[in-house]
Scaffold this motif. Structure first.
Motif, PDB file in Angstrom:
ATOM      1  N   ILE A 189      -0.349 -19.779   5.800  1.00  0.00           N
ATOM      2  CA  ILE A 189       0.515 -18.905   5.181  1.00  0.00           C
ATOM      3  C   ILE A 189      -0.167 -17.734   6.415  1.00  0.00           C
ATOM      4  O   ILE A 189      -1.263 -16.562   5.939  1.00  0.00           O
ATOM      5  CB  ILE A 189      -0.213 -19.450   3.909  1.00  0.00           C
ATOM      6  CG1 ILE A 189      -0.060 -20.135   3.652  1.00  0.00           C
ATOM      7  CG2 ILE A 189      -0.020 -17.615   2.705  1.00  0.00           C
ATOM      8  CD1 ILE A 189      -0.655 -20.421   1.981  1.00  0.00           C
ATOM      9  N   LEU A 190       0.713 -16.704   5.924  1.00  0.00           N
ATOM     10  CA  LEU A 190       0.356 -15.360   7.039  1.00  0.00           C
ATOM     11  C   LEU A 190       0.829 -14.107   6.836  1.00  0.00           C
ATOM     12  O   LEU A 190       1.972 -14.051   6.389  1.00  0.00           O
ATOM     13  CB  LEU A 190       0.678 -15.393   9.016  1.00  0.00           C
ATOM     14  CG  LEU A 190       0.023 -13.984  10.105  1.00  0.00           C
ATOM     15  CD1 LEU A 190       0.028 -14.730  11.467  1.00  0.00           C
ATOM     16  CD2 LEU A 190       1.430 -13.796   9.928  1.00  0.00           C
ATOM     17  N   VAL A 191       0.538 -13.234   6.128  1.00  0.00           N
ATOM     18  CA  VAL A 191       1.318 -12.001   5.923  1.00  0.00           C
ATOM     19  C   VAL A 191       1.125 -10.842   6.515  1.00  0.00           C
ATOM     20  O   VAL A 191      -0.192 -10.222   7.154  1.00  0.00           O
ATOM     21  CB  VAL A 191       0.646 -11.662   4.347  1.00  0.00           C
ATOM     22  CG1 VAL A 191       1.380 -10.178   3.617  1.00  0.00           C
ATOM     23  CG2 VAL A 191       1.244 -12.602   3.531  1.00  0.00           C
ATOM     24  N   PRO A 192       1.901 -10.155   7.570  1.00  0.00           N
ATOM     25  CA  PRO A 192       1.827  -8.887   8.536  1.00  0.00           C
ATOM     26  C   PRO A 192       1.602  -7.912   7.873  1.00  0.00           C
ATOM     27  O   PRO A 192       1.943  -8.111   6.009  1.00  0.00           O
ATOM     28  CB  PRO A 192       3.037  -9.207   8.785  1.00  0.00           C
ATOM     29  CG  PRO A 192       4.146 -10.121   9.182  1.00  0.00           C
ATOM     30  CD  PRO A 192       3.500 -11.113   7.680  1.00  0.00           C
ATOM     31  N   LEU A 193       1.414  -7.242   7.845  1.00  0.00           N
ATOM     32  CA  LEU A 193       0.921  -5.814   7.394  1.00  0.00           C
ATOM     33  C   LEU A 193       1.248  -4.837   8.558  1.00  0.00           C
ATOM     34  O   LEU A 193       1.384  -5.305   9.203  1.00  0.00           O
ATOM     35  CB  LEU A 193      -0.644  -5.556   7.319  1.00  0.00           C
ATOM     36  CG  LEU A 193      -1.827  -6.540   6.854  1.00  0.00           C
ATOM     37  CD1 LEU A 193      -3.342  -6.239   6.909  1.00  0.00           C
ATOM     38  CD2 LEU A 193      -1.190  -6.558   4.384  1.00  0.00           C
ATOM     39  N   SER A 194       1.161  -3.572   7.566  1.00  0.00           N
ATOM     40  CA  SER A 194       2.200  -2.322   8.537  1.00  0.00           C
ATOM     41  C   SER A 194       0.802  -1.072   8.468  1.00  0.00           C
ATOM     42  O   SER A 194       1.232  -0.237   8.774  1.00  0.00           O
ATOM     43  CB  SER A 194       2.887  -1.855   7.083  1.00  0.00           C
ATOM     44  OG  SER A 194       2.536  -1.202   5.998  1.00  0.00           O
ATOM     45  N   ASP A 195      -0.247  -1.350   9.099  1.00  0.00           N
ATOM     46  CA  ASP A 195      -1.497  -1.024   9.481  1.00  0.00           C
ATOM     47  C   ASP A 195      -1.407  -1.101  11.488  1.00  0.00           C
ATOM     48  O   ASP A 195       0.117  -1.069  11.854  1.00  0.00           O
ATOM     49  CB  ASP A 195      -2.202  -1.629   9.478  1.00  0.00           C
ATOM     50  CG  ASP A 195      -3.117  -2.122  10.535  1.00  0.00           C
ATOM     51  OD1 ASP A 195      -2.041  -3.193  10.546  1.00  0.00           O
ATOM     52  OD2 ASP A 195      -3.923  -2.464  11.088  1.00  0.00           O
ATOM     53  N   MET A 196      -1.607   0.102  11.743  1.00  0.00           N
ATOM     54  CA  MET A 196      -1.758   0.831  13.088  1.00  0.00           C
ATOM     55  C   MET A 196      -1.877   0.046  14.126  1.00  0.00           C
ATOM     56  O   MET A 196      -1.099  -0.114  15.277  1.00  0.00           O
ATOM     57  CB  MET A 196      -2.437   2.141  13.392  1.00  0.00           C
ATOM     58  CG  MET A 196      -1.770   3.483  12.927  1.00  0.00           C
ATOM     59  SD  MET A 196      -3.230   4.516  12.782  1.00  0.00           S
ATOM     60  CE  MET A 196      -1.980   6.326  11.882  1.00  0.00           C
ATOM     61  N   HIS A 197      -2.596  -1.104  14.041  1.00  0.00           N
ATOM     62  CA  HIS A 197      -2.703  -1.982  14.905  1.00  0.00           C
ATOM     63  C   HIS A 197      -1.821  -3.666  14.576  1.00  0.00           C
ATOM     64  O   HIS A 197      -2.500  -4.668  14.927  1.00  0.00           O
ATOM     65  CB  HIS A 197      -4.219  -2.066  15.186  1.00  0.00           C
ATOM     66  CG  HIS A 197      -4.292  -1.283  15.775  1.00  0.00           C
ATOM     67  ND1 HIS A 197      -5.260   0.284  14.822  1.00  0.00           N
ATOM     68  CD2 HIS A 197      -4.821   0.010  17.302  1.00  0.00           C
ATOM     69  CE1 HIS A 197      -5.177   1.175  16.336  1.00  0.00           C
ATOM     70  NE2 HIS A 197      -5.647   0.602  17.232  1.00  0.00           N
ATOM     71  N   GLY A 198      -0.850  -3.853  13.236  1.00  0.00           N
ATOM     72  CA  GLY A 198      -0.315  -4.668  13.545  1.00  0.00           C
ATOM     73  C   GLY A 198      -1.091  -5.780  12.760  1.00  0.00           C
ATOM     74  O   GLY A 198      -0.716  -7.043  13.199  1.00  0.00           O
ATOM     75  N   SER A 199      -1.809  -5.881  11.964  1.00  0.00           N
ATOM     76  CA  SER A 199      -3.405  -6.727  11.713  1.00  0.00           C
ATOM     77  C   SER A 199      -2.025  -7.891  10.207  1.00  0.00           C
ATOM     78  O   SER A 199      -1.083  -7.605  10.687  1.00  0.00           O
ATOM     79  CB  SER A 199      -4.237  -6.437  10.872  1.00  0.00           C
ATOM     80  OG  SER A 199      -4.773  -5.715  11.425  1.00  0.00           O
ATOM     81  N   CYS A 200      -2.833  -9.066  10.159  1.00  0.00           N
ATOM     82  CA  CYS A 200      -2.437  -9.804   9.025  1.00  0.00           C
ATOM     83  C   CYS A 200      -3.337 -10.181   8.795  1.00  0.00           C
ATOM     84  O   CYS A 200      -3.972 -10.592   9.088  1.00  0.00           O
ATOM     85  CB  CYS A 200      -1.096 -10.737  10.018  1.00  0.00           C
ATOM     86  SG  CYS A 200      -2.027 -11.742  10.785  1.00  0.00           S
ATOM     87  N   VAL A 201      -2.756 -10.986   7.420  1.00  0.00           N
ATOM     88  CA  VAL A 201      -3.781 -11.638   6.068  1.00  0.00           C
ATOM     89  C   VAL A 201      -3.176 -13.084   6.677  1.00  0.00           C
ATOM     90  O   VAL A 201      -2.133 -13.606   6.249  1.00  0.00           O
ATOM     91  CB  VAL A 201      -3.841 -11.362   5.410  1.00  0.00           C
ATOM     92  CG1 VAL A 201      -4.688 -12.485   4.749  1.00  0.00           C
ATOM     93  CG2 VAL A 201      -3.969  -9.795   5.495  1.00  0.00           C
ATOM     94  N   ILE A 202      -4.353 -14.487   6.795  1.00  0.00           N
ATOM     95  CA  ILE A 202      -4.276 -15.808   6.327  1.00  0.00           C
ATOM     96  C   ILE A 202      -5.025 -16.325   6.016  1.00  0.00           C
ATOM     97  O   ILE A 202      -5.856 -15.809   5.602  1.00  0.00           O
ATOM     98  CB  ILE A 202      -3.923 -16.240   8.610  1.00  0.00           C
ATOM     99  CG1 ILE A 202      -3.803 -15.597   9.208  1.00  0.00           C
ATOM    100  CG2 ILE A 202      -4.069 -17.630   8.440  1.00  0.00           C
ATOM    101  CD1 ILE A 202      -4.365 -16.325  10.836  1.00  0.00           C
ATOM    102  N   VAL A 203      -4.039 -16.999   4.226  1.00  0.00           N
ATOM    103  CA  VAL A 203      -4.921 -17.311   3.871  1.00  0.00           C
ATOM    104  C   VAL A 203      -4.627 -18.520   3.857  1.00  0.00           C
ATOM    105  O   VAL A 203      -3.444 -19.490   4.446  1.00  0.00           O
ATOM    106  CB  VAL A 203      -3.881 -16.846   2.497  1.00  0.00           C
ATOM    107  CG1 VAL A 203      -4.289 -17.422   0.944  1.00  0.00           C
ATOM    108  CG2 VAL A 203      -3.212 -15.251   1.870  1.00  0.00           C
ATOM    109  N   LYS A 204      -6.093 -19.661   3.328  1.00  0.00           N
ATOM    110  CA  LYS A 204      -6.556 -20.864   3.408  1.00  0.00           C
ATOM    111  C   LYS A 204      -5.424 -21.631   2.014  1.00  0.00           C
ATOM    112  O   LYS A 204      -6.171 -21.180   1.206  1.00  0.00           O
ATOM    113  CB  LYS A 204      -8.005 -21.098   3.737  1.00  0.00           C
ATOM    114  CG  LYS A 204      -7.699 -22.795   3.736  1.00  0.00           C
ATOM    115  CD  LYS A 204      -7.089 -22.676   5.558  1.00  0.00           C
ATOM    116  CE  LYS A 204      -7.856 -24.712   5.434  1.00  0.00           C
ATOM    117  NZ  LYS A 204      -8.861 -25.045   5.462  1.00  0.00           N
ATOM    118  N   ALA A 205      -4.942 -22.758   1.859  1.00  0.00           N
ATOM    119  CA  ALA A 205      -4.282 -22.418   0.809  1.00  0.00           C
ATOM    120  C   ALA A 205      -5.096 -23.445  -0.094  1.00  0.00           C
ATOM    121  O   ALA A 205      -6.156 -24.165   0.646  1.00  0.00           O
ATOM    122  CB  ALA A 205      -2.876 -23.879   0.971  1.00  0.00           C
TER     123      ALA A 205
END
Length: 257
Positions: free
Chosen positions: A241-257
């Motif tokens: 599960i991965l959610v991309p962010l719109s910050d300046m360096h293209g971060s993302c959040v990975i969530v453990k189900a």
């Protein structure tokens, strides 16, 4: 108006329909502002000098200054911590790729009752990782990048220093003896393909349900190895599960189900 770049392979191409030119040709457009979007004081000053030598008379904007106004990653970290604390998700916290502690001190403040493991060489990039970067054209990282830091200065920034465990050295060698740890939150900011892939393999299986990884550079064209590391990790581990962010360096959040 245009992007100016010293990489000749990019000249006369476009990005989002905006032309990419040499620095010289970009300066000839006589813009009012020049946004310098590199990291490191030496590289910033070198580009400023190059632009002024080419005749630029406008104002400079430094990317790192904008982060103080548009710091989406820190805001996301705040709400991640709020969620993890509300759910009482067990496990320690960690960061791989500490540099000067800009994110580490926030993690330490947001999780005052959790241990924070800080993994870094604290001497910049390792030659083994740089070789992989250059062979695969993931980035133009060099030995010596991000070496202007020190453990003592980082520790001075920590609001709860008793919770800090420093793990200095080459990752994942520094995880030896830590096989039984579990985590609720991890910041993965190693920039380069190999340590990010190793970080995913070490941390993701040890995340407790509901735990999260904040991965930097996932959609950063300057460090494309970060994205590739996620692709290769999923090939071996399966979809995450991965959610991309719109910050300046293209971060993302990975969530453990």
């Amino acid at each position: 108006m245009a992007f100016g770049d010293n990489n000749q392979k990019l000249w006369h191409t476009t990005f989002n329909h905006i032309p990419i030119l040499s620095i010289n040709d970009a300066i000839k457009l006589q813009s009012d502002y020049c946004l310098i979007s590199v990291s490191g004081d030496d590289r910033i000053e070198a580009l400023k000098k190059q632009a002024m030598d080419e005749g630029f008379k406008g104002q400079f904007i430094i990317l790192s200054d904008l982060i103080h106004y548009f710091d989406i990653r820190s805001a996301t970290l705040y709400y991640i911590a709020q969620r993890i604390n509300e759910l009482n998700i067990e496990g320690d916290t960690a960061e791989l790729g500490v540099y000067k502690g800009d994110i580490a001190h926030q993690i330490n403040a947001l999780f005052p009752h959790k241990k924070l493991y800080l993994f870094d060489t604290f001497t910049g990039f390792d030659q083994r990782d740089i070789d992989i970067e250059h062979t695969n054209q993931y980035s133009r990282g060099q030995i010596g990048d991000f070496q202007d830091t020190s453990i003592d200065e980082i520790m001075k920034r920590m609001p709860y220093p008793d919770n800090i465990i420093i793990k200095q050295g080459y990752f994942p060698d520094t995880t030896i003896g830590l096989e039984d740890l579990t985590f609720s939150f991890v910041s993965l900011d190693a920039d380069l393909y190999q340590p990010i892939l190793a970080g995913l393999h070490y941390f993701y299986p040890r995340l407790n349900s509901g735990g999260m990884i904040l991965l930097h550079d996932y959609n950063n064209l300057q460090f494309t190895g970060a994205h590739q590391a996620v692709i290769d990790f999923e090939k071996q581990y399966g979809s995450i599960i991965l959610v991309p962010l719109s910050d300046m360096h293209g971060s993302c959040v990975i969530v453990k189900a």
